[in-house]
Design an enzyme around this catalytic site. Structure first.
Site, mmCIF file in Angstrom:
data_model
loop_
_atom_site.group_PDB
_atom_site.id
_atom_site.type_symbol
_atom_site.label_atom_id
_atom_site.label_comp_id
_atom_site.label_asym_id
_atom_site.label_seq_id
_atom_site.Cartn_x
_atom_site.Cartn_y
_atom_site.Cartn_z
ATOM 1 N N SER A 122 12.713 -0.371 1.172
ATOM 2 C CA SER A 122 12.835 -1.420 2.184
ATOM 3 C C SER A 122 12.386 -0.922 3.551
ATOM 4 O O SER A 122 11.271 -0.459 3.717
ATOM 5 C CB SER A 122 14.267 -1.951 2.208
ATOM 6 O OG SER A 122 14.385 -3.061 3.063
ATOM 7 N N HIS A 123 13.278 -0.988 4.536
ATOM 8 C CA HIS A 123 12.919 -0.678 5.921
ATOM 9 C C HIS A 123 13.027 0.804 6.237
ATOM 10 O O HIS A 123 12.772 1.204 7.386
ATOM 11 C CB HIS A 123 13.850 -1.455 6.856
ATOM 12 C CG HIS A 123 15.307 -1.130 6.632
ATOM 13 N ND1 HIS A 123 16.017 -1.666 5.576
ATOM 14 C CD2 HIS A 123 16.160 -0.320 7.295
ATOM 15 C CE1 HIS A 123 17.259 -1.201 5.626
ATOM 16 N NE2 HIS A 123 17.369 -0.377 6.649
ATOM 17 N N ASP A 293 9.083 -5.996 7.389
ATOM 18 C CA ASP A 293 9.498 -4.675 6.933
ATOM 19 C C ASP A 293 8.534 -4.169 5.873
ATOM 20 O O ASP A 293 7.536 -4.818 5.553
ATOM 21 C CB ASP A 293 10.945 -4.692 6.430
ATOM 22 C CG ASP A 293 11.119 -5.435 5.116
ATOM 23 O OD1 ASP A 293 10.265 -6.280 4.797
ATOM 24 O OD2 ASP A 293 12.119 -5.179 4.412
ATOM 25 N N ASP A 295 8.465 -3.782 2.583
ATOM 26 C CA ASP A 295 8.162 -4.477 1.330
ATOM 27 C C ASP A 295 8.014 -5.981 1.512
ATOM 28 O O ASP A 295 7.840 -6.709 0.530
ATOM 29 C CB ASP A 295 9.203 -4.161 0.260
ATOM 30 C CG ASP A 295 10.591 -4.689 0.597
ATOM 31 O OD1 ASP A 295 10.977 -4.612 1.774
ATOM 32 O OD2 ASP A 295 11.294 -5.164 -0.315
ATOM 33 N N ASP A 297 10.022 -8.503 2.617
ATOM 34 C CA ASP A 297 11.024 -9.537 2.387
ATOM 35 C C ASP A 297 11.839 -9.864 3.646
ATOM 36 O O ASP A 297 12.660 -10.787 3.621
ATOM 37 C CB ASP A 297 11.952 -9.162 1.221
ATOM 38 C CG ASP A 297 12.747 -7.884 1.443
ATOM 39 O OD1 ASP A 297 12.548 -7.220 2.486
ATOM 40 O OD2 ASP A 297 13.562 -7.533 0.571
ATOM 41 N N ARG A 298 11.623 -9.129 4.729
ATOM 42 C CA ARG A 298 12.357 -9.412 5.971
ATOM 43 C C ARG A 298 11.377 -9.549 7.131
ATOM 44 O O ARG A 298 10.256 -9.041 7.087
ATOM 45 C CB ARG A 298 13.388 -8.310 6.247
ATOM 46 C CG ARG A 298 14.431 -8.221 5.147
ATOM 47 C CD ARG A 298 15.605 -7.351 5.523
ATOM 48 N NE ARG A 298 15.201 -5.981 5.760
ATOM 49 C CZ ARG A 298 15.588 -5.261 6.827
ATOM 50 N NH1 ARG A 298 16.348 -5.791 7.754
ATOM 51 N NH2 ARG A 298 15.195 -4.026 6.958
ATOM 52 N N LYS A 394 14.365 -12.897 -0.780
ATOM 53 C CA LYS A 394 14.037 -13.266 0.592
ATOM 54 C C LYS A 394 12.546 -13.056 0.812
ATOM 55 O O LYS A 394 11.931 -12.243 0.144
ATOM 56 C CB LYS A 394 14.887 -12.487 1.581
ATOM 57 C CG LYS A 394 15.023 -11.002 1.318
ATOM 58 C CD LYS A 394 16.070 -10.400 2.238
ATOM 59 C CE LYS A 394 16.304 -8.918 1.961
ATOM 60 N NZ LYS A 394 17.109 -8.679 0.766
#
Length: 522
Positions: A122-123, A293, A295, A297-298, A394
């Site tokens: 992720s982030h 981010d 990947d 999704d945010r 998301k």
């Protein structure tokens, strides 16, 4: 297919005790652990594959993608070799290993795959000194539910061997099908390398009015935008969707080359790390800004002059303006979901629309169950994640396109849309403080003392004065969730309590801005 069949080997191994997936987030650890500990990655991949019933696994299709971080190519090769040896019939992989998390969910659902493996942390930072992660998404396209994660963990604790085809090699750069003969296999094992954007883009076309968005981004009165992919997976998506498809100038997109170390930065779309975007927006040249981010999704939304839209406000504003999106005009609005830490701004909108709101623990897997049952079709978290039932993840780019659709329909700036929302529904405040690397004993005592405070009945109704304002404690709670779909109870998820620091901040904002509308602290 050339030469002799590729051998399938069984390799002895020993379990690790620390491979419990963190809910739907999968296994996330320092990259050095995956690289340096013998069989660390193969153990977990075998545990994931073994969690799929053998009858469902044999000959099935799975999706594999990564956010492009360091160690991804090596990990993809291991995943492919082990999937082949474990009876998977076909893998769909993004070109060069790249697939955003929303795109993986999209492809799983589109082709009815058995699930997917996403290599992302992720982030978190990338590079040899950064983080690496393995996430398993199930057949609905969403993160593995707790029952699946628990099964994976139990297998990981007793694993004695794993199956692999170490001589199997694929070309991640070449689009198209690659086939391999394996020993003791009646059918060839297939790998299909696909364009990472195409299938996902086709879905977006069915959701949005691309003509309206293109009209906003082109022409003499175009809205100038600035989009920061933060050197993560979203670079190809931003260029193909926003620039090539919707006409935004090529220089609207920055940091669009995926890098293994994300350019040495945290690929985290917030005011702390997306400083390049923030400074560009403060100059006033651009009317809309967004960052993603690693990947995809945010997301984060900024208006002209760096006007920041909090993720909780963004979720509520999207909910209040769903009529701007063709998808929702056709499908209707059935309900909303939000994680417990997310402010109650969404609840005010839901009340006005007469639709239910479901408050869940943090983790998109809880929303997946609600969406599968038809109870809600818009969900969000305070950690900059928002999405709808078009997927079971998301979706950062989806959220950006929603915002552009709202701007095109309302013909207002980001700041005007937000301030109009505050005036109508009131302004909600919440704070998030991240504590990283705490000693477990210290963490235990902090939570113990906090829970003792907020569960004390005498705490309810206490008043706190800040300047000329007096705030009362209306509610405290040790949060637990009962899933309305299957009755599953999830306990000890969080402690709700008011923060006096928030009240002080509100007082300062009152004095500085002369804010209109009611104030709600969540």
């Amino acid at each position: 297919m050339e030469g002799s069949p590729i051998p399938v080997l069984t390799v002895p191994t020993a379990p690790y005790e620390d491979q419990r997936p963190a809910g739907g987030g999968g296994l996330r650890r320092p990259t050095g652990l995956f690289e340096g500990q013998r069989n660390y990655l193969p153990n977990f991949i075998q545990s994931v594959l073994s969690s799929i019933d053998l009858r469902d696994r044999q000959g099935c299709t799975m999706v594999v993608g990564s956010d492009g971080r360091y160690f991804s190519r090596t990990a993809i090769e291991i995943v492919v070799q082990m999937a082949a040896a474990n009876g998977i019939g076909r893998l769909i992989i993004g070109q060069n290993g790249i697939l955003s998390t929303p795109a993986v969910s999209c492809i799983i659902r589109k082709i009815k795959a058995a699930g997917g493996i996403i290599l992302t942390a992720s982030h978190c930072p990338g590079g040899p000194g950064g983080e690496f992660g393995v996430k398993f998404n199930v057949a609905n396209g969403g993160p593995a539910p707790d029952v699946v994660s628990d099964k994976i963990y139990q297998i990981s604790k007793t694993i004695e061997e794993y199956a692999i085809c170490p001589d199997l090699r694929i070309d991640l750069s070449r689009l198209g099908r690659q086939e391999f003969d394996l020993e003791n296999k009646f059918k060839p094992f297939r790998v299909e390398i696909v364009d990472p954007v195409d299938i996902y883009l086709n879905l977006l076309r069915t959701i949005f009015d691309f003509h309206a968005i293109k009209g906003l981004l082109t022409g003499p009165s175009q809205l100038k935008i600035r989009i920061d992919a933060m050197h993560g997976v979203m670079g190809p998506y931003v260029r193909k969707v926003l620039c090539d498809e919707l006409g935004a100038p090529a220089n609207s997109a920055i940091n669009c080359v995926p890098l293994e170390d994300f350019g040495g930065q945290h690929p985290d779309p917030n005011l702390t790390y997306a400083t390049t975007l923030l400074e560009a927006m403060k100059g006033g040249e651009y009317g809309f800004g967004a960052a993603f981010d690693a990947d995809g999704d945010r997301y984060m939304i900024l208006g002209q002059n760096g006007f920041f839209v909090s993720p909780s406000d963004s979720l509520a504003i999207i909910a209040a303006n769903l009529s701007c999106i063709p998808y929702f005009r056709q499908m209707g609005v059935r309900g909303f979901g939000r994680s417990m830490p997310t402010s109650m701004a969404l609840d005010r909108v839901a009340k006005s629309m007469k639709v239910p709101v479901y408050e869940t623990p943090a983790g998109w897997r809880f929303f997946s169950n609600l969406m599968d049952s038809g109870r809600c079709n818009l969900c969000g978290e305070e950690s900059f994640g928002t999405g709808s039932d078009h997927l079971r993840e998301k979706d950062g780019l989806w959220a950006v396109l929603v915002w552009l659709s709202i701007i095109a329909a309302r013909k207002q700036s980001v700041e005007e849309i937000v301030r109009d929302h505050w005036a109508k529904f009131g302004r909600h405040y919440y704070c998030r403080f991240d504590y990283e690397g705490l000693d477990p004993k210290t963490t235990y005592y902090i939570m113990r003392d906090l829970e003792a405070l907020v569960t004390d009945k005498s705490f309810i109704g206490q008043q706190f004065a800040v300047g000329s304002h007096v705030y009362s404690v209306a509610k405290t709670d040790s949060f637990e969730y009962v899933d309305p779909v299957d009755g599953t109870v999830t306990k000890k998820q969080a402690v709700l309590s008011p923060l006096i620091a928030i009240a002080l901040k509100i007082s300062q904002i009152h004095e500085r801005t002369g804010r209109r509308g009611p104030t709600v602290i969540t």
